[in-house]
Design a protein around this motif. Structure first.
Motif, PDB file in Angstrom:
ATOM      1  N   VAL A 171       6.823   4.878   1.793  1.00 42.30           N
ATOM      2  CA  VAL A 171       5.849   5.962   1.672  1.00 42.30           C
ATOM      3  C   VAL A 171       6.619   7.254   1.434  1.00 42.30           C
ATOM      4  CG1 VAL A 171       4.138   7.352   2.911  1.00 42.30           C
ATOM      5  CG2 VAL A 171       4.106   4.857   3.111  1.00 42.30           C
ATOM      6  N   THR A 172       6.257   7.965   0.378  1.00 38.96           N
ATOM      7  CA  THR A 172       6.889   9.239   0.073  1.00 38.96           C
ATOM      8  C   THR A 172       5.810  10.307  -0.042  1.00 38.96           C
ATOM      9  OG1 THR A 172       8.671   8.126  -1.122  1.00 38.96           O
ATOM     10  CG2 THR A 172       8.398  10.488  -1.497  1.00 38.96           C
ATOM     11  N   VAL A 173       5.958  11.359   0.759  1.00 37.08           N
ATOM     12  CA  VAL A 173       5.003  12.463   0.737  1.00 37.08           C
ATOM     13  C   VAL A 173       5.713  13.684   0.178  1.00 37.08           C
ATOM     14  CG1 VAL A 173       3.390  13.847   2.067  1.00 37.08           C
ATOM     15  CG2 VAL A 173       3.871  11.498   2.766  1.00 37.08           C
ATOM     16  N   SER A 174       5.256  14.162  -0.953  1.00 33.65           N
ATOM     17  CA  SER A 174       5.887  15.312  -1.596  1.00 33.65           C
ATOM     18  C   SER A 174       5.227  16.609  -1.135  1.00 33.65           C
ATOM     19  CB  SER A 174       5.783  15.181  -3.107  1.00 33.65           C
ATOM     20  OG  SER A 174       4.427  15.200  -3.514  1.00 33.65           O
ATOM     21  N   SER A 175       6.029  17.646  -1.086  1.00 29.75           N
ATOM     22  CA  SER A 175       5.507  18.945  -0.615  1.00 29.75           C
ATOM     23  C   SER A 175       4.975  19.785  -1.765  1.00 29.75           C
ATOM     24  CB  SER A 175       6.605  19.708   0.119  1.00 29.75           C
ATOM     25  OG  SER A 175       7.714  19.868  -0.721  1.00 29.75           O
TER      26      SER A 175
ATOM     27  N   LYS B  87       1.895  14.585   5.814  1.00 30.13           N
ATOM     28  CA  LYS B  87       2.884  15.654   5.761  1.00 30.13           C
ATOM     29  C   LYS B  87       4.190  15.086   5.201  1.00 30.13           C
ATOM     30  CE  LYS B  87       0.967  17.550  10.055  1.00 30.13           C
ATOM     31  NZ  LYS B  87       1.287  17.930  11.465  1.00 30.13           N
ATOM     32  N   PRO B  88       5.043  15.935   4.652  1.00 21.97           N
ATOM     33  CA  PRO B  88       6.323  15.429   4.120  1.00 21.97           C
ATOM     34  C   PRO B  88       7.159  14.681   5.151  1.00 21.97           C
ATOM     35  CG  PRO B  88       5.895  17.612   3.275  1.00 21.97           C
ATOM     36  CD  PRO B  88       4.814  17.341   4.282  1.00 21.97           C
TER      37      PRO B  88
ATOM     38  N   GLY C 299       0.770  -1.230   0.000  1.00 19.76           N
ATOM     39  CA  GLY C 299       0.000   0.000   0.000  1.00 19.76           C
ATOM     40  C   GLY C 299       0.799   1.277   0.000  1.00 19.76           C
ATOM     41  N   GLY C 300       2.110   1.158   0.095  1.00 21.91           N
ATOM     42  CA  GLY C 300       2.927   2.360   0.059  1.00 21.91           C
ATOM     43  C   GLY C 300       2.926   2.997  -1.319  1.00 21.91           C
ATOM     44  N   GLY C 301       3.489   4.193  -1.386  1.00 17.87           N
ATOM     45  CA  GLY C 301       3.559   4.883  -2.662  1.00 17.87           C
ATOM     46  C   GLY C 301       3.892   6.338  -2.489  1.00 17.87           C
ATOM     47  N   LEU C 302       3.684   7.083  -3.555  1.00 18.87           N
ATOM     48  CA  LEU C 302       3.965   8.516  -3.583  1.00 18.87           C
ATOM     49  C   LEU C 302       2.642   9.274  -3.501  1.00 18.87           C
ATOM     50  CD1 LEU C 302       5.840  10.965  -4.087  1.00 18.87           C
ATOM     51  CD2 LEU C 302       5.525  10.543  -6.552  1.00 18.87           C
ATOM     52  N   VAL C 303       2.589  10.249  -2.611  1.00 13.02           N
ATOM     53  CA  VAL C 303       1.369  11.036  -2.435  1.00 13.02           C
ATOM     54  C   VAL C 303       1.759  12.472  -2.125  1.00 13.02           C
ATOM     55  CG1 VAL C 303       1.190  10.497   0.020  1.00 13.02           C
ATOM     56  CG2 VAL C 303      -0.876  11.099  -1.260  1.00 13.02           C
ATOM     57  N   GLN C 304       0.918  13.402  -2.510  1.00 10.94           N
ATOM     58  CA  GLN C 304       1.186  14.799  -2.194  1.00 10.94           C
ATOM     59  C   GLN C 304       0.798  15.112  -0.753  1.00 10.94           C
ATOM     60  OE1 GLN C 304      -0.897  17.155  -5.171  1.00 10.94           O
ATOM     61  NE2 GLN C 304       0.966  17.278  -6.413  1.00 10.94           N
ATOM     62  N   ALA C 305       1.425  16.118  -0.210  1.00  4.56           N
ATOM     63  CA  ALA C 305       1.081  16.551   1.143  1.00  4.56           C
ATOM     64  C   ALA C 305      -0.412  16.865   1.223  1.00  4.56           C
ATOM     65  CB  ALA C 305       1.900  17.778   1.525  1.00  4.56           C
TER      66      ALA C 305
END
Length: 119
Positions: free
Chosen positions: A115-119, A87-88, A8-14
């Protein structure tokens, strides 16, 4: 052999959301607590949340209270972590872990999901 497999991990925006899953197998977890840890780049692994296998007594770190929700589905042998208002600083590898009772040591670990949260 006890096994915990995260997904379920991935890249998502803040400000966005993700739901992580941890599929457990290999033993009866009826008296166990399953939880989530995260490790940010260059930092130590830190506790995020855990819950009893029957879905009771969830615990959260102060940094995620009110935004993350941990839950369990015994029929699917799966524990979830719903993460909202990301949050990032939530970026990192998230690990599922199991311990036999509250306040005991976590003894079984999954391989982790990024999990990566982009700002």
């Amino acid at each position: 052999q006890v096994q915990l497999v995260e997904s379920g991990g991935g890249l998502v925006q803040a400000g966005g959301s993700l739901r992580l899953s941890c599929a457990a197998s290999g033993r009866a977890f009826s008296n166990y607590r399953l939880g989530w840890f995260r490790q940010a780049p260059g930092k130590e692994r830190e506790f995020v949340a855990d819950i009893s296998w029957n879905g009771g007594s969830p615990l959260y770190s102060d940094s995620v209270k009110g935004r993350f929700t941990i839950s369990s589905d015994n029929a699917k042998n799966t524990v979830y972590l719903q993460m909202n208002s990301l949050k990032p600083d939530a970026t990192g590898v998230y690990y599922c872990a199991a311990r036999p009772r509250l306040y005991s040591k976590f003894e079984t670990w999954g391989q982790g999901t990024q999990v990566t949260v982009s700002s």
